[in-house]
Design a protein around this motif. Sequence first.
Motif, PDB file in Angstrom:
ATOM      1  N   GLY A  50       0.946  -1.510  -0.272  1.00  0.00           N
ATOM      2  CA  GLY A  50       0.130   0.331   0.081  1.00  0.00           C
ATOM      3  C   GLY A  50       0.967   1.216   0.070  1.00  0.00           C
ATOM      4  N   TYR A  51       1.665   0.821   0.130  1.00  0.00           N
ATOM      5  CA  TYR A  51       3.076   2.653   0.980  1.00  0.00           C
ATOM      6  C   TYR A  51       3.052   2.732  -0.439  1.00  0.00           C
ATOM      7  CZ  TYR A  51       6.508   6.056   2.350  1.00  0.00           C
ATOM      8  OH  TYR A  51       6.898   6.826   2.585  1.00  0.00           O
ATOM      9  N   PHE A  52       3.821   1.820  -1.318  1.00  0.00           N
ATOM     10  CA  PHE A  52       4.871   2.365  -2.341  1.00  0.00           C
ATOM     11  C   PHE A  52       3.981   1.913  -4.044  1.00  0.00           C
ATOM     12  CE2 PHE A  52       8.252   0.430   0.424  1.00  0.00           C
ATOM     13  CZ  PHE A  52       9.679   1.685   0.289  1.00  0.00           C
ATOM     14  N   GLY A  53       3.023   1.190  -3.546  1.00  0.00           N
ATOM     15  CA  GLY A  53       2.282   1.533  -5.107  1.00  0.00           C
ATOM     16  C   GLY A  53       3.123   1.155  -6.313  1.00  0.00           C
ATOM     17  N   GLY A  54       2.072   0.951  -7.489  1.00  0.00           N
ATOM     18  CA  GLY A  54       2.808   0.439  -8.059  1.00  0.00           C
ATOM     19  C   GLY A  54       3.388  -0.352  -8.699  1.00  0.00           C
ATOM     20  N   TRP A  55       3.754  -1.071  -9.070  1.00  0.00           N
ATOM     21  CA  TRP A  55       4.486  -2.252  -9.939  1.00  0.00           C
ATOM     22  C   TRP A  55       4.765  -3.763  -8.697  1.00  0.00           C
ATOM     23  CZ3 TRP A  55       8.900  -5.018  -8.756  1.00  0.00           C
ATOM     24  CH2 TRP A  55       9.823  -3.886  -7.489  1.00  0.00           C
ATOM     25  N   ILE A  56       5.527  -2.370  -7.342  1.00  0.00           N
ATOM     26  CA  ILE A  56       5.276  -3.396  -7.171  1.00  0.00           C
ATOM     27  C   ILE A  56       4.026  -3.895  -5.616  1.00  0.00           C
ATOM     28  CG2 ILE A  56       6.280  -3.409  -3.693  1.00  0.00           C
ATOM     29  CD1 ILE A  56       8.266  -1.249  -4.356  1.00  0.00           C
ATOM     30  N   ASP A  57       3.279  -2.918  -5.766  1.00  0.00           N
ATOM     31  CA  ASP A  57       1.903  -3.772  -5.043  1.00  0.00           C
ATOM     32  C   ASP A  57       1.154  -3.826  -5.991  1.00  0.00           C
ATOM     33  OD1 ASP A  57      -0.827  -3.051  -4.698  1.00  0.00           O
ATOM     34  OD2 ASP A  57      -1.513  -1.657  -5.549  1.00  0.00           O
ATOM     35  N   SER A  58       1.321  -4.197  -8.392  1.00  0.00           N
ATOM     36  CA  SER A  58       0.690  -5.110  -8.067  1.00  0.00           C
ATOM     37  C   SER A  58       1.393  -6.326  -8.080  1.00  0.00           C
ATOM     38  CB  SER A  58       1.063  -5.173  -9.968  1.00  0.00           C
ATOM     39  OG  SER A  58       0.268  -3.787 -10.068  1.00  0.00           O
ATOM     40  N   VAL A  59       2.653  -7.053  -8.248  1.00  0.00           N
ATOM     41  CA  VAL A  59       3.373  -8.535  -7.984  1.00  0.00           C
ATOM     42  C   VAL A  59       2.730  -8.561  -6.789  1.00  0.00           C
ATOM     43  CG1 VAL A  59       5.640  -8.916  -7.439  1.00  0.00           C
ATOM     44  CG2 VAL A  59       5.013  -7.230  -9.263  1.00  0.00           C
ATOM     45  N   LEU A  60       3.051  -7.920  -6.126  1.00  0.00           N
ATOM     46  CA  LEU A  60       2.504  -8.452  -4.484  1.00  0.00           C
ATOM     47  C   LEU A  60       1.209  -8.493  -4.108  1.00  0.00           C
ATOM     48  CD1 LEU A  60       4.465  -6.044  -1.649  1.00  0.00           C
ATOM     49  CD2 LEU A  60       5.312  -8.460  -2.297  1.00  0.00           C
ATOM     50  N   MET A  61      -0.045  -7.727  -4.589  1.00  0.00           N
ATOM     51  CA  MET A  61      -1.209  -8.737  -4.541  1.00  0.00           C
ATOM     52  C   MET A  61      -1.303  -9.674  -5.043  1.00  0.00           C
ATOM     53  SD  MET A  61      -2.585  -6.959  -2.332  1.00  0.00           S
ATOM     54  CE  MET A  61      -1.039  -7.025  -1.434  1.00  0.00           C
ATOM     55  N   ARG A  62      -1.036  -9.821  -6.932  1.00  0.00           N
ATOM     56  CA  ARG A  62      -1.245 -10.673  -8.373  1.00  0.00           C
ATOM     57  C   ARG A  62      -0.377 -12.174  -7.227  1.00  0.00           C
ATOM     58  NH1 ARG A  62      -1.811  -6.734  -9.346  1.00  0.00           N
ATOM     59  NH2 ARG A  62      -3.883  -7.695  -7.525  1.00  0.00           N
ATOM     60  N   LEU A  63       0.081 -12.222  -5.782  1.00  0.00           N
ATOM     61  CA  LEU A  63       1.087 -13.590  -5.281  1.00  0.00           C
ATOM     62  C   LEU A  63      -0.065 -13.404  -4.350  1.00  0.00           C
ATOM     63  CD1 LEU A  63       2.739 -15.165  -3.673  1.00  0.00           C
ATOM     64  CD2 LEU A  63       4.046 -13.553  -3.212  1.00  0.00           C
TER      65      LEU A  63
ATOM     66  N   GLU B 206      -3.784 -13.037  -4.490  1.00  0.00           N
ATOM     67  CA  GLU B 206      -5.108 -13.427  -4.822  1.00  0.00           C
ATOM     68  C   GLU B 206      -4.433 -14.952  -5.225  1.00  0.00           C
ATOM     69  OE1 GLU B 206      -5.010 -11.239  -8.079  1.00  0.00           O
ATOM     70  OE2 GLU B 206      -6.072  -9.253  -6.366  1.00  0.00           O
ATOM     71  N   VAL B 207      -3.204 -14.851  -5.715  1.00  0.00           N
ATOM     72  CA  VAL B 207      -2.586 -16.528  -5.889  1.00  0.00           C
ATOM     73  C   VAL B 207      -2.964 -17.397  -4.984  1.00  0.00           C
ATOM     74  CG1 VAL B 207      -1.026 -18.591  -6.635  1.00  0.00           C
ATOM     75  CG2 VAL B 207      -1.437 -16.187  -7.894  1.00  0.00           C
ATOM     76  N   ILE B 208      -2.356 -16.845  -3.979  1.00  0.00           N
ATOM     77  CA  ILE B 208      -2.261 -17.555  -2.479  1.00  0.00           C
ATOM     78  C   ILE B 208      -3.938 -17.950  -1.534  1.00  0.00           C
ATOM     79  CG2 ILE B 208      -1.114 -17.685   0.113  1.00  0.00           C
ATOM     80  CD1 ILE B 208       0.743 -16.511  -0.774  1.00  0.00           C
TER      81      ILE B 208
ATOM     82  N   ALA C  69      -2.712 -14.581   3.291  1.00  0.00           N
ATOM     83  CA  ALA C  69      -3.323 -12.835   2.435  1.00  0.00           C
ATOM     84  C   ALA C  69      -4.378 -12.413   2.824  1.00  0.00           C
ATOM     85  CB  ALA C  69      -2.904 -14.142   1.545  1.00  0.00           C
ATOM     86  N   GLY C  70      -5.324 -13.043   3.463  1.00  0.00           N
ATOM     87  CA  GLY C  70      -6.536 -12.119   3.530  1.00  0.00           C
ATOM     88  C   GLY C  70      -6.387 -10.722   4.432  1.00  0.00           C
ATOM     89  N   LEU C  71      -5.314 -10.662   5.141  1.00  0.00           N
ATOM     90  CA  LEU C  71      -5.282  -9.668   6.400  1.00  0.00           C
ATOM     91  C   LEU C  71      -4.205  -8.822   5.421  1.00  0.00           C
ATOM     92  CD1 LEU C  71      -5.073  -8.337   9.182  1.00  0.00           C
ATOM     93  CD2 LEU C  71      -2.158  -9.852   9.583  1.00  0.00           C
ATOM     94  N   ALA C  72      -3.497  -9.645   4.207  1.00  0.00           N
ATOM     95  CA  ALA C  72      -2.515  -8.633   3.701  1.00  0.00           C
ATOM     96  C   ALA C  72      -3.058  -7.226   3.152  1.00  0.00           C
ATOM     97  CB  ALA C  72      -1.254  -9.484   2.967  1.00  0.00           C
ATOM     98  N   ARG C  73      -4.311  -7.749   1.980  1.00  0.00           N
ATOM     99  CA  ARG C  73      -5.773  -7.410   1.424  1.00  0.00           C
ATOM    100  C   ARG C  73      -5.772  -6.035   2.295  1.00  0.00           C
ATOM    101  NH1 ARG C  73      -6.913  -8.957  -3.562  1.00  0.00           N
ATOM    102  NH2 ARG C  73      -8.943  -7.401  -3.330  1.00  0.00           N
ATOM    103  N   VAL C  74      -6.242  -6.400   3.669  1.00  0.00           N
ATOM    104  CA  VAL C  74      -6.775  -5.858   4.243  1.00  0.00           C
ATOM    105  C   VAL C  74      -6.251  -4.206   4.518  1.00  0.00           C
ATOM    106  CG1 VAL C  74      -8.594  -5.456   6.194  1.00  0.00           C
ATOM    107  CG2 VAL C  74      -8.917  -7.504   5.040  1.00  0.00           C
ATOM    108  N   ILE C  75      -4.725  -4.992   5.059  1.00  0.00           N
ATOM    109  CA  ILE C  75      -4.069  -3.736   5.681  1.00  0.00           C
ATOM    110  C   ILE C  75      -3.712  -2.934   4.357  1.00  0.00           C
ATOM    111  CG2 ILE C  75      -1.323  -3.340   6.782  1.00  0.00           C
ATOM    112  CD1 ILE C  75      -3.606  -4.731   8.436  1.00  0.00           C
ATOM    113  N   ARG C  76      -3.203  -3.468   3.188  1.00  0.00           N
ATOM    114  CA  ARG C  76      -3.180  -2.650   1.873  1.00  0.00           C
ATOM    115  C   ARG C  76      -4.127  -1.589   1.630  1.00  0.00           C
ATOM    116  NH1 ARG C  76      -5.505  -2.370  -3.210  1.00  0.00           N
ATOM    117  NH2 ARG C  76      -3.986  -1.713  -4.894  1.00  0.00           N
ATOM    118  N   GLY C  77      -5.669  -1.808   1.985  1.00  0.00           N
ATOM    119  CA  GLY C  77      -6.323  -0.509   2.125  1.00  0.00           C
ATOM    120  C   GLY C  77      -6.943  -0.049   3.040  1.00  0.00           C
ATOM    121  N   GLU C  78      -5.830  -0.074   4.104  1.00  0.00           N
ATOM    122  CA  GLU C  78      -5.762   1.252   4.851  1.00  0.00           C
ATOM    123  C   GLU C  78      -4.630   1.955   4.768  1.00  0.00           C
ATOM    124  OE1 GLU C  78      -7.565   1.380   8.289  1.00  0.00           O
ATOM    125  OE2 GLU C  78      -9.420  -0.197   7.949  1.00  0.00           O
ATOM    126  N   VAL C  79      -3.865   1.264   4.690  1.00  0.00           N
ATOM    127  CA  VAL C  79      -2.665   1.703   3.913  1.00  0.00           C
ATOM    128  C   VAL C  79      -2.313   2.734   3.078  1.00  0.00           C
ATOM    129  CG1 VAL C  79      -0.132   1.774   3.500  1.00  0.00           C
ATOM    130  CG2 VAL C  79      -0.615   0.116   4.724  1.00  0.00           C
TER     131      VAL C  79
END
Length: 418
Positions: free
Chosen positions: A232-245, A247-249, A288-298
């Motif tokens: 959530g903090y860096f966004g961009g390609w870092i956000d895309s890669v981490l969120m795709r990971l 979602e797969v998990i 994984a589920g916690l990471a998605r929610v924390i990303r939205g908060e950040v």
Amino acid sequence: METRSWWQKLKNNSMARFGATVLIIFYIAVIFADFVAPYDPLAQQPNGSLLPPTQIYWRGADRWRGAEREFIGPHVYPTIQGPIDLDTGRQEIEVDYSRPAPIRLFVRGSEYRLFELSIPIITSLSFDGEITMREQDIFPGIPSDLHLFGTVGPASPNAIAADPTIGEATEGEDAPEAVSISPAYINLLGTDNAARDVLSRLIYGGRISLSIGLIGIAISFPLGLLVGGISGYFGGWIDSVLMRLVEVIMTIPSLYLLVALGVILPPELNSSERFLLIILIISFVGWAGLARVIRGEVLSIKERTFVQASRSMGGRSLHIITRHILPQTATYVIIAATLSIPSYIVAEAVLSLIGLGIQEPDPSWGNMLSAGTNASILVLNPWLVWPPAALIVITVLSFNLLGDGLRDALDPRSLQER
């Protein structure tokens, strides 16, 4: 403006105090299970399967000979299983009322090693009530045998009692042979179908059930917080890669994964090691589920004034994430943690039902609750089902009450009151 500490607010919350007190008692009991439990959880009592909770007597009850006796203090009588009533399906029990056994605190029972060490000096009450001191070596291998409570005696067959203050008897007046050869046990919650004390198995089983949630969140929450905060903090390609990971998990079906793990795990592992390994693996997936929610908060927090000020003063990204952004998510994290710990406890019960959790003869609240799948047990032997069910419900409720109190106490918007 008066500032109140979160600790003071937490102490003022009566429901949170109740939840915390219950959990402290539970955790102390299971940590010192060797001392608190009256018997070894694997020990089988002779002719003692499926006995109901032991009745505690305060006055002599020599019904065998029909005599009435005076007050002699708390005691129990040797009890064994009897024949089954073909009409009702209930099992009769046989009690030897000629051999009362007193109930005492700090009695000696089965040997154990507390934390793999023996207690250096033990102060206990002897059978005659005198204080005794017993000194032991502190090196591993020297067992201790002091238990919180239990029965004294009973006497040998053909004798009336282990305590001389309990009535009088005439030598040669034997009780029925099947009962007289059995010692007296105090089973406050009865025994199971293998003649093991249910209370002792509950106390020992709590070590597994109460530690499961702590292990789970200790692994999954730091991963979820860190990955969600960075994304959530860096966004961009870092956000895309981490969120795709992520979602797969999240698409991995947990039940099928558990079944697969149960097949590939080495067969030589005992049930505790097997289940611990499964919890470790599932925890690495559960973040994984916690990471998605924390990303939205950040994403919403990083644009606030205090974060911008820290960045303009030269604060490093990792410092800003860990010291300024993630603490702002404390309310959600506390709620999620208090809900996750009970979910792990419930998951342990489910896994035991499908053969992947703690297996017999090792105890846990989950595999003890699995006895409820038998309809006859629910009707004829309810004491095998309601104690583990009640402990699971009380533990889940206590965690939720404590979580609500911590949420109110740690909410940044409520730390200051006018």
